[in-house]
Design a protein around this motif. Structure first.
Motif: not given
Length: 232
Positions: A14, A18, A21, A27, A69-70, A72-74, A76-77
């Motif tokens: 992730a 980032a 990106w 990204p 990656i998706v 991991t970001l979910d 984190l969100r």
């Protein structure tokens, strides 16, 4: 892309996405992007060649990396969602408090007077006292605004502390007063309380705007209202 429960959380991937990106405005990054473009251009003729066994592995690897990656970001969100709500709530509270803090005391006094006054214009001392307990700033404003202490009420069934009565008279300064008193002959303590009440407020009779006396004998009740009274 459908989310797969088998995708794992990989913070390093992730972070790599980032950074890509941030630097390249992409990204996926150059290597993942190149792989995606290459796989998307493959035809049936291509997969019949020597790479027939390698292409599925490459495709699955790309899906796994992007899915990781998706996910991991979910994650984190989800972790930050409650913090975001708390931050937004704090921001609203702080903004309101700062806005109130900038109001001059005169405006506060007008707001408090409207909030504590009834339809007749008489001030509710209970509401005034509660306002003074909110914070030191409110207490200072309430104690210094004489308009908030101009309605004095004595009930025949409750004790009106003499010290509080004298405090109200002191804080009302030179403002005109609205006096409300009730007297119940059937209550033994009512007459002594009323006499004590009169002894305290009588020296301020030149400030009386109204004096409302309600007296009762059993079920018989009568009311006397004096307005614009002047003590000679």
């Amino acid at each position: 892309m459908e989310k797969d429960a088998n995708f794992r959380i990989d913070i390093d991937k992730a972070i790599e996405a980032a950074q890509s990106w941030k630097v390249n405005n992409d990204p996926l990054g150059s290597s993942w992007r190149k792989e995606l473009v290459d796989l998307s251009r493959r035809t049936f003729e291509d997969v019949r060649g020597s790479e027939v066994r390698l292409l599925p592995q490459r495709s699955e690897s790309l899906v796994s990396d992007v899915g990781t990656i998706v996910k991991t970001l979910d994650a984190l969100r989800d972790l930050l969602s409650s913090d975001l709500e708390m931050a937004q709530s704090s921001n609203t509270t702080v903004s309101l408090m700062c806005g109130l803090a900038l109001l001059p005391g005169e405006i506060f006094g007008m707001i408090f007077l409207l909030a504590c006054s009834g339809e007749t214009g008489e001030v509710d001392l209970v509401a005034v006292t509660r306002l003074s307990c909110v914070c030191r700033h409110f207490r200072d404003i309430v104690h210094s605004d004489s308009r908030l202490w101009t309605t004095i009420t004595m009930s025949s069934h409750t004790t009106f502390p003499s010290k509080f009565l004298m405090l109200c008279l002191s804080r009302s300064k030179d403002s005109v007063l609205d006096i409300n008193a009730s007297l119940d002959i059937t209550v033994m303590e009512s007459m002594p309380r009323f006499v004590e009440f009169l002894n305290i407020i009588a020296p301020h009779c030149h400030r009386w705007r109204s004096f409302n006396l309600t007296y009762s004998i059993g079920r018989l009740t009568a009311t006397t209202l004096l307005t614009d009274t002047k003590c000679q």
